[in-house]
Design a protein around this motif. Structure first.
Motif, mmCIF file in Angstrom:
data_model
loop_
_atom_site.group_PDB
_atom_site.id
_atom_site.type_symbol
_atom_site.label_atom_id
_atom_site.label_comp_id
_atom_site.label_asym_id
_atom_site.label_seq_id
_atom_site.Cartn_x
_atom_site.Cartn_y
_atom_site.Cartn_z
ATOM 1 N N ALA A 403 -0.395 4.913 7.199
ATOM 2 C CA ALA A 403 -1.624 4.138 7.007
ATOM 3 C C ALA A 403 -2.476 4.715 5.886
ATOM 4 N N GLU A 404 -2.563 6.044 5.803
ATOM 5 C CA GLU A 404 -3.361 6.667 4.752
ATOM 6 C C GLU A 404 -2.806 6.367 3.371
ATOM 7 N N GLU A 405 -1.490 6.376 3.257
ATOM 8 C CA GLU A 405 -0.852 6.060 1.975
ATOM 9 C C GLU A 405 -1.087 4.602 1.606
ATOM 10 N N LEU A 406 -0.988 3.707 2.590
ATOM 11 C CA LEU A 406 -1.223 2.283 2.326
ATOM 12 C C LEU A 406 -2.665 2.060 1.901
ATOM 13 N N ARG A 407 -3.601 2.711 2.585
ATOM 14 C CA ARG A 407 -5.012 2.545 2.215
ATOM 15 C C ARG A 407 -5.264 3.029 0.789
ATOM 16 N N ARG A 409 -3.058 3.178 -1.710
ATOM 17 C CA ARG A 409 -2.453 2.235 -2.659
ATOM 18 C C ARG A 409 -3.305 0.989 -2.818
ATOM 19 N N LEU A 410 -3.856 0.499 -1.714
ATOM 20 C CA LEU A 410 -4.719 -0.684 -1.791
ATOM 21 C C LEU A 410 -6.004 -0.378 -2.563
ATOM 22 N N ARG A 411 -6.523 0.804 -2.342
ATOM 23 C CA ARG A 411 -7.756 1.197 -3.042
ATOM 24 C C ARG A 411 -7.531 1.305 -4.544
ATOM 25 N N SER A 414 -5.158 -3.722 -7.827
ATOM 26 C CA SER A 414 -5.962 -4.667 -8.607
ATOM 27 C C SER A 414 -5.799 -6.067 -8.003
ATOM 28 N N PRO A 415 -6.848 -6.576 -7.343
ATOM 29 C CA PRO A 415 -8.151 -5.935 -7.128
ATOM 30 C C PRO A 415 -8.061 -4.868 -6.040
ATOM 31 N N PRO A 416 -8.955 -3.880 -6.066
ATOM 32 C CA PRO A 416 -8.964 -2.877 -5.007
ATOM 33 C C PRO A 416 -9.327 -3.511 -3.666
ATOM 34 N N VAL A 417 -8.645 -3.080 -2.620
ATOM 35 C CA VAL A 417 -8.952 -3.526 -1.255
ATOM 36 C C VAL A 417 -9.423 -2.304 -0.468
ATOM 37 N N ILE A 418 -10.596 -2.408 0.158
ATOM 38 C CA ILE A 418 -11.165 -1.304 0.925
ATOM 39 C C ILE A 418 -11.045 -1.643 2.407
#
Length: 450
Positions: A403-407, A409-411, A414-418
């Protein structure tokens, strides 16, 4: 490999300046950015945290860093946290009307010019009539944030004089910044009254001296005090202040133009009850740009406007345009519904569940991803409505990566997902998604788990 070897791999500034990818940068800017990047990597080597082991790696990383630092890095992000007024993400997203008003600023404007009379006017006049109509205030003034409003009120009305404030209202508003420190920095001598949980009218009466000029009532907008508590009512404080020739000022924190949310943060009601001055933020429950809105008695607003400090705290044309458009929306119920935070606050469980189910179904089709719906707490954030924390349907993701790695990558996408992590899963709230962002987020998640 020792540090001396790594130092030898750092590219020469001259070679970096010749890279064609930097050719469009202004010469002085290009040189300074290259030097700064090389110095940063030199510090990494000294600290033992450098991961590069070849000249090519160093050169490529430095060029990427220079290119990144030569571009503006304020970008739109997708807020999937369920925190509506997320301070780190800019608090309230602006209404379409406010964005349209900002788009007109590529031209000259009548910011300080009266088109009817053909003479100079104050920029605050674009906002004062709207605020008067919406709240019934005698006069209004707007500065760059609510802390500035507190500072200006303190400096103007209590410089070198006493300001009474209940001990239980000395709040910390974030980043170690405290209400009392802001007021005191304006030059007022802060006099605490009452106890942490109880303050009575007699406490104010007993603290009164010939030097007392101001009573500040601070709304507890970012926490709740329950149990054995007491405080005087606004009419009691207003009558006391009037009898003793004091100014009663109220800091509403987030403020709200909807009295059904919270009576004690309704400006119109408080002014009717006898408050002399009040202030609140523009980018919280109002749903506009960052601003500190001050309402109250005409003669007091005039004194604030005449203080030289006001010029240092006043707003610019962009804030004026966005705030005026937002206030105009508040005056028209149909347009008011287009203010994003109002829609987020008022979404029903049925709407949210339908959005969550649609998202979960789409995400479950992505290989390596499992999506389920769970009920978690959404928050208003921004130091507003501390009692508002409904359980809402959110999408819980379990992926082929942690989950930490996915978060992360999303952060970085483009666009960043928080998003938020709980119980080693990634959670997405549909409440804080703006129109069109659900589809963008699905694409971002697909890319992130490749």
């Amino acid at each position: 490999m020792n540090n001396n070897d790594l130092y030898s791999y750092l590219p020469a500034i001259g070679s970096l300046l010749q890279d064609r990818r930097l050719a469009d940068l202004e010469e002085g800017m290009r040189l300074r950015l290259c030097r700064r990047a090389v110095d940063a990597f030199r510090c990494q080597i000294e600290g033992g945290s450098c991961a590069f082991v070849s000249k090519e790696d160093f050169a490529e990383a430095i060029i990427r860093q220079v290119l990144a630092q030569s571009q503006p890095d304020l970008v739109p992000v997708i807020n999937a946290t369920g925190v509506i007024l997320h301070t780190n993400l800019g608090r309230a997203p602006l209404a379409p009307a406010a964005l349209a008003a900002l788009s007109q600023l590529g031209s000259y404007t009548n910011l300080e010019y009266d088109l009817t009379a053909g003479r100079r006017q104050g920029r605050e006049e674009h906002l004062e009539a709207l605020l008067q109509a919406l709240t019934g205030a005698e006069a209004a003034l707007v500065v760059n944030n609510n802390a500035a409003a507190l500072l200006l009120i303190s400096r103007t009305l209590a410089l070198g004089l006493d300001c009474l404030i209940a001990r239980g209202e000395l709040l910390e508003i974030g980043a170690s910044c405290r209400i009392g420190d802001i007021i005191a920095s304006g030059g007022a001598d802060l006099q605490e009254v009452g106890s942490a949980n109880c303050v009575y009218l007699k406490d104010y009466q007993e603290s009164l001296t010939p030097r007392t000029a101001l009573i500040f009532r601070i709304h507890r907008s970012n926490f709740q005090l329950r149990g054995f508590t007491h405080q005087p009512s606004i009419p009691e404080l207003a009558a006391f202040a009037k009898d003793k020739n004091l100014v009663l000022a109220c800091d509403l924190g987030s403020g709200s133009l909807l009295p059904d949310w919270e009576e004690e943060s309704d400006p119109a009601r408080l002014l009717d009850l006898g408050v002399d001055l009040l202030c609140f933020s523009g980018d919280k429950l109002l749903g506009g740009p960052q601003a500190g809105i001050i309402l109250g008695r005409k003669h007091l607003i005039k004194r604030l406007r005449q203080n030289p400090l006001y010029r240092a705290l006043r707003i610019d044309k962009m804030t004026t345009a966005a705030l005026a458009a937002t206030l105009a929306c508040w005056g028209r119920p149909e347009e008011r519904e287009a203010i994003p935070i109002l829609g987020m606050l008022r979404k029903s469980e049925t709407e949210l569940l339908a959005a969550a189910q649609e998202l979960a179904e789409a995400l479950a089709k992505i290989p390596g991803l499992q999506a389920s719906i769970e009920w978690e707490t959404d928050q208003i954030g921004g130091g507003a409505l501390p009692g508002w924390a409904p359980d809402s349907p959110q999408i819980a993701l379990t992926a082929s990566i942690a989950a930490e790695e996915l978060r992360e990558r999303l952060r970085r996408g483009s666009p960043p997902v928080i998003a938020r992590i709980k119980r080693e899963r990634l959670y997405l709230s549909p409440r804080t998604l703006l129109p069109g962002q659900a589809e963008q987020m699905i694409c971002a998640i697909k890319e992130a788990i490749k």
